[in-house]
Design a protein around this motif. Structure first.
Motif, short mmCIF file in Angstrom:
data_model
loop_
_atom_site.label_atom_id
_atom_site.label_comp_id
_atom_site.label_asym_id
_atom_site.label_seq_id
_atom_site.Cartn_x
_atom_site.Cartn_y
_atom_site.Cartn_z
N VAL A 199 0.85 -1.20 0.00
CA VAL A 199 0.00 0.00 0.00
C VAL A 199 0.88 1.24 0.00
O VAL A 199 0.66 2.20 -0.76
CB VAL A 199 -0.94 0.02 1.23
N PHE A 200 1.90 1.22 0.84
CA PHE A 200 2.80 2.38 0.93
C PHE A 200 3.46 2.67 -0.42
O PHE A 200 3.45 3.80 -0.91
CB PHE A 200 3.86 2.13 2.01
N ARG A 247 2.72 1.60 -3.51
CA ARG A 247 1.85 1.84 -4.66
C ARG A 247 1.03 3.12 -4.48
O ARG A 247 0.98 3.97 -5.37
CB ARG A 247 0.92 0.64 -4.85
N GLU A 248 0.36 3.22 -3.32
CA GLU A 248 -0.57 4.34 -3.13
C GLU A 248 0.13 5.61 -2.68
O GLU A 248 -0.22 6.70 -3.12
CB GLU A 248 -1.63 3.98 -2.08
N MET A 249 1.07 5.47 -1.78
CA MET A 249 1.64 6.67 -1.18
C MET A 249 2.87 7.18 -1.95
O MET A 249 3.06 8.37 -2.09
CB MET A 249 2.00 6.42 0.27
N GLU A 250 3.71 6.26 -2.39
CA GLU A 250 4.93 6.68 -3.09
C GLU A 250 4.74 6.69 -4.60
O GLU A 250 5.59 7.19 -5.32
CB GLU A 250 6.09 5.75 -2.73
#
Lengths: 84, 221
Positions: B177-178, B180-183
């Motif tokens: 999640v970190f 793909r979505e955040m970075e």
């Protein structure tokens, strides 16, 4: 489309594809099918909205900043490395 | 699909939800010219090396915190990754792929740290306890001139809930999640970092999103 009970199997199958749909990874034909289904199925529409909101929340939340003391220790170590 | 109940006032009537294109996620740092810095640093430019390490530490910190979940472990993993960056920059074959390389290095450092500490009693971190230096300390900061108090409070509340929800995910899911979505890494880049197939990334990302929306819904809806 007649509701969540009769559409259960179809909804379950669609759920597995929702992320790929939201990420734009499906063919345009499959996207149209999903859009058509979502228009008439409250459950899937709600799930799609919630997944999109979750994705948006994650993307907006990455503001974790390096704490000052950790930064200072890292800088000191980097300087030491650069000095050899 | 299980029927979604509407406990709050949220509108649940069908409305269009359009797909977005791959790679559309905003990625902090994506615009930075890591490849240029890597090439210059590998060529002996000390100023470039220092710039590279300074940028890398921010990225490494965010990811190590996401993977390790504890600030002390995250700092150790970040330091380890920075030292490896310094030592091995000259050997990086593809400077364009520096960020995935850095994430992989941080992840390996986190896993090594976990193995070393396997014999130690597990640290129990309160979910309400803010991570030192995290945004909890600045939630609702009235000195922020760019946003109104209501917006700050809403954003702060959402970040807090999301942070709690993320901690309920298994580590590898949280990492995906970190990344793909955040970075804003692509599916392929995430697969490279995690050492799994792209299909596996997509499946885990979907499960993580479903789990997160359910977890957020417990508090919010």
């Amino acid at each position: 489309m007649s509701g969540p009970i009769r559409e259960d199997a179809r909804c379950r199958a669609l759920l597995l594809e929702l992320s790929r749909y939201l990420d734009g990874e499906l063919t345009s034909a499959r996207c149209r099918e999903i859009q058509q289904h979502i228009k008439s199925c409250t459950c899937c529409a709600t799930m799609a909205v919630r997944l999109r909101e979750t994705m948006d929340a994650c993307r907006a939340a990455n503001e974790q900043q390096l704490p000052g003391d950790v930064r200072e220790r890292a800088h000191a170590r980097i300087k030491a490395q650069l000095r050899g | 699909m299980k029927k979604v109940t509407n406990k709050g006032s949220r509108v649940t009537k069908p409305r269009p939800v359009n797909p977005v294109s791959e790679g559309a996620a905003p990625g902090p740092g994506r615009e930075q010219d890591y490849a240029g810095m890597v090439r210059a640093a590998a060529g002996g430019d000390e100023a470039a090396m220092e710039r590279l390490l300074m940028h890398a530490q921010e990225v490494a910190w965010r990811f190590s915190l996401a993977v390790c979940g504890h600030a002390d472990d995250a700092e150790d993993a970040m330091q380890e990754a920075l030292i490896k960056t310094y030592r091995y920059t000259g050997q990086i074959r593809d400077p364009e792929a520096f960020r995935p390389w850095l994430y992989r290095t941080v992840r390996n450092a986190c896993l090594m740290s976990r193995r070393k500490k396997a014999h130690e009693p597990a640290r129990v971190e309160s979910l309400d306890e803010p991570i030192p230096g995290s945004d909890a300390a600045t939630d609702g900061d009235p000195s922020d001139p760019g946003r109104n108090p209501e917006e700050l409070a809403a954003n702060a509340g959402l970040r807090r809930r999301l942070r709690k929800a993320l901690r309920t995910l298994p580590g590898p899911y949280r990492a995906i999640v970190f990344l793909r979505e955040m970075e804003g890494l692509s599916t392929r880049e995430v697969a490279t970092v995690m050492g799994i197939s792209e299909d596996n990334v997509k499946t885990r990302l979907h499960r993580a999103r479903v789990a997160l929306q359910a977890e957020l819904g417990k508090v919010e809806r």
